[in-house]
Design a protein around this motif. Structure first.
Motif, short mmCIF file in Angstrom:
data_model
loop_
_atom_site.label_atom_id
_atom_site.label_comp_id
_atom_site.label_asym_id
_atom_site.label_seq_id
_atom_site.Cartn_x
_atom_site.Cartn_y
_atom_site.Cartn_z
N SER A 157 -83.60 7.06 44.18
CA SER A 157 -84.84 7.84 44.10
C SER A 157 -84.65 9.11 43.30
CB SER A 157 -85.33 8.18 45.51
OG SER A 157 -84.33 8.89 46.23
N ASN A 158 -83.38 9.54 43.15
CA ASN A 158 -83.10 10.75 42.37
C ASN A 158 -82.61 10.40 40.97
OD1 ASN A 158 -80.79 9.60 43.29
ND2 ASN A 158 -79.94 11.45 44.23
N LEU A 159 -83.13 9.31 40.42
CA LEU A 159 -82.73 8.88 39.07
C LEU A 159 -83.07 9.95 38.03
CD1 LEU A 159 -81.56 6.70 37.24
CD2 LEU A 159 -83.84 5.66 37.12
N ALA A 160 -84.17 10.67 38.25
CA ALA A 160 -84.55 11.71 37.30
C ALA A 160 -83.49 12.81 37.23
CB ALA A 160 -85.90 12.32 37.71
N GLN A 161 -82.94 13.19 38.38
CA GLN A 161 -81.89 14.21 38.38
C GLN A 161 -80.63 13.71 37.70
OE1 GLN A 161 -83.85 13.47 40.90
NE2 GLN A 161 -84.80 15.40 41.55
N ILE A 162 -80.32 12.44 37.91
CA ILE A 162 -79.15 11.85 37.24
C ILE A 162 -79.35 11.89 35.73
CG2 ILE A 162 -77.76 9.75 36.97
CD1 ILE A 162 -78.57 8.98 39.82
N GLY A 163 -80.57 11.54 35.31
CA GLY A 163 -80.87 11.57 33.87
C GLY A 163 -80.79 12.97 33.29
N GLY A 171 -76.41 15.39 25.55
CA GLY A 171 -77.42 15.58 24.52
C GLY A 171 -78.19 14.33 24.16
N ARG A 172 -78.21 13.35 25.01
CA ARG A 172 -79.00 12.13 24.78
C ARG A 172 -79.44 11.58 26.12
NH1 ARG A 172 -76.47 6.85 24.79
NH2 ARG A 172 -74.30 6.90 25.54
N PRO A 173 -80.52 10.77 26.13
CA PRO A 173 -81.01 10.23 27.40
C PRO A 173 -79.98 9.31 28.05
CG PRO A 173 -82.66 10.01 25.66
CD PRO A 173 -81.38 10.39 24.99
N LEU A 174 -80.06 9.20 29.35
CA LEU A 174 -79.20 8.28 30.08
C LEU A 174 -79.56 6.85 29.69
CD1 LEU A 174 -77.13 7.84 32.46
CD2 LEU A 174 -79.15 7.61 33.94
N PRO A 175 -78.60 6.09 29.17
CA PRO A 175 -78.91 4.70 28.79
C PRO A 175 -79.09 3.83 30.03
CG PRO A 175 -76.56 5.14 28.50
CD PRO A 175 -77.21 6.45 28.86
N GLN A 215 -70.36 10.74 42.52
CA GLN A 215 -69.52 11.02 43.69
C GLN A 215 -69.88 12.37 44.32
OE1 GLN A 215 -65.42 9.70 41.97
NE2 GLN A 215 -65.20 9.72 44.19
N GLN A 216 -70.03 13.37 43.47
CA GLN A 216 -70.36 14.71 43.96
C GLN A 216 -71.69 14.73 44.71
OE1 GLN A 216 -70.22 17.23 40.53
NE2 GLN A 216 -68.01 17.04 40.26
N GLN A 217 -72.62 13.90 44.26
CA GLN A 217 -73.94 13.85 44.88
C GLN A 217 -74.00 12.87 46.05
OE1 GLN A 217 -76.39 16.00 43.89
NE2 GLN A 217 -74.73 16.79 42.61
N GLY A 218 -72.87 12.18 46.31
CA GLY A 218 -72.82 11.23 47.42
C GLY A 218 -73.61 9.96 47.18
N ILE A 219 -73.75 9.57 45.90
CA ILE A 219 -74.55 8.40 45.54
C ILE A 219 -73.65 7.17 45.40
CG2 ILE A 219 -76.09 7.39 43.81
CD1 ILE A 219 -76.94 10.27 43.10
N THR A 220 -74.03 6.10 46.04
CA THR A 220 -73.26 4.85 46.00
C THR A 220 -73.36 4.21 44.62
OG1 THR A 220 -73.61 4.47 48.36
CG2 THR A 220 -73.07 2.55 47.01
N PHE A 221 -72.23 3.67 44.14
CA PHE A 221 -72.24 2.95 42.86
C PHE A 221 -71.10 1.94 42.80
CE2 PHE A 221 -69.42 6.54 41.93
CZ PHE A 221 -68.37 5.93 41.27
N LEU A 222 -71.26 1.00 41.88
CA LEU A 222 -70.22 0.05 41.50
C LEU A 222 -70.02 0.16 40.00
CD1 LEU A 222 -71.24 -3.17 43.49
CD2 LEU A 222 -69.19 -1.82 43.86
#
Length: 247
Positions: A157-163, A171-175, A215-222
């Motif tokens: 839900s916080n994809l905007a913050q990640i971007g 200096g470019r959008p998150l692909p 990791q710093q934001q506590g977001i799960t990923f693979l």
């Protein structure tokens, strides 16, 4: 030093001890030993309160006696039967008794407040302990093909913050190669509705920076280092909880 003064000195020392103990109680950890400490502080404060109440009764009697004595001496002075110095000595004795009585009442009030504060600190420590026991824990593992981080946040839900982080850093959008469910995930049989895929190699500069941020934001990923038949079509970072098989 009379009885009242001796008990007052003892009371002040004990009050200071309880003050320091209460501060320590507010910083306790969640161990059973630590959670027992506030009760001992309450017991000590209760003893101090009982001693102070005894002093208060003694000083009230002393103040009443000094008041009656002063009234008697004023009558005697008016009749010229005693010297002014004797009257002034009695007035000073009453002033001292009243000052002692006032100080003891303040100490008794402080004892009541201290007990309330210690109990509040104890409840806070218990609340923190309960939160610690129920809080999800993070984990991290890495193999030759997959990096897995299980954080406390399983949604994107916080994809905007990640971007915003990525664009400000590089200096470019998150692909993004997949946002939610895609035909590829339908073909593979995975539920990808609550995840996104980022086509970055986890060992690249951008990939490492992104994973560190997650990791710093506590977001799960693979993170996949390459293609895995039936699981991954190539190197990418999957943000969100692992996709489960569609039943």
């Amino acid at each position: 030093m009379n009885l009242g003064n001796r008990l007052r000195v003892f009371g002040v020392g004990l009050a200071l001890l309880v003050c320091f103990g209460a501060v320590a109680a507010q910083n306790t950890s969640a161990s059973a030993k630590d959670l027992n400490e506030p009760q001992s502080l309450i017991d000590a404060t209760q003893q101090f309160k009982s001693s102070t109440e005894a002093v208060l009764r003694f000083e009230e009697e002393e103040a009443n006696k000094a008041t009656l004595q002063l009234e008697q001496l004023r009558n005697l002075f008016a009749e010229g039967l005693i010297a002014r110095s004797e009257l002034e000595e009695s007035e000073q004795a009453l002033a001292t008794a009243q000052a002692n009585l006032s100080a003891t009442r303040q100490q008794l009030t402080a004892a009541y407040h201290m007990i309330a504060e210690i109990k509040a600190a104890e409840e806070l420590a218990k609340t923190r302990a309960a939160r610690t026991l129920t809080r999800p824990t993070a984990s991290y593992s890495s193999s030759a093909s997959i990096i897995r981080h299980t954080g406390t946040v399983n949604t994107v839900s916080n994809l905007a913050q990640i971007g915003m982080f990525f664009s400000s850093r590089f200096g470019r959008p998150l692909p993004l190669s997949a946002v939610g469910q895609t035909p590829t995930h339908n073909r593979l049989g995975f539920d990808h509705r609550h995840a996104v895929d980022v086509p970055l190699h986890p060992d690249s500069v951008e990939g490492k920076a992104l994973m560190n941020y997650l990791q710093q934001q506590g977001i799960t990923f693979l993170a996949f280092r390459g293609a895995i038949p039936g699981v991954s079509t190539g190197p990418h970072i999957h943000i969100g909880r692992p996709s489960h098989r569609i039943s």
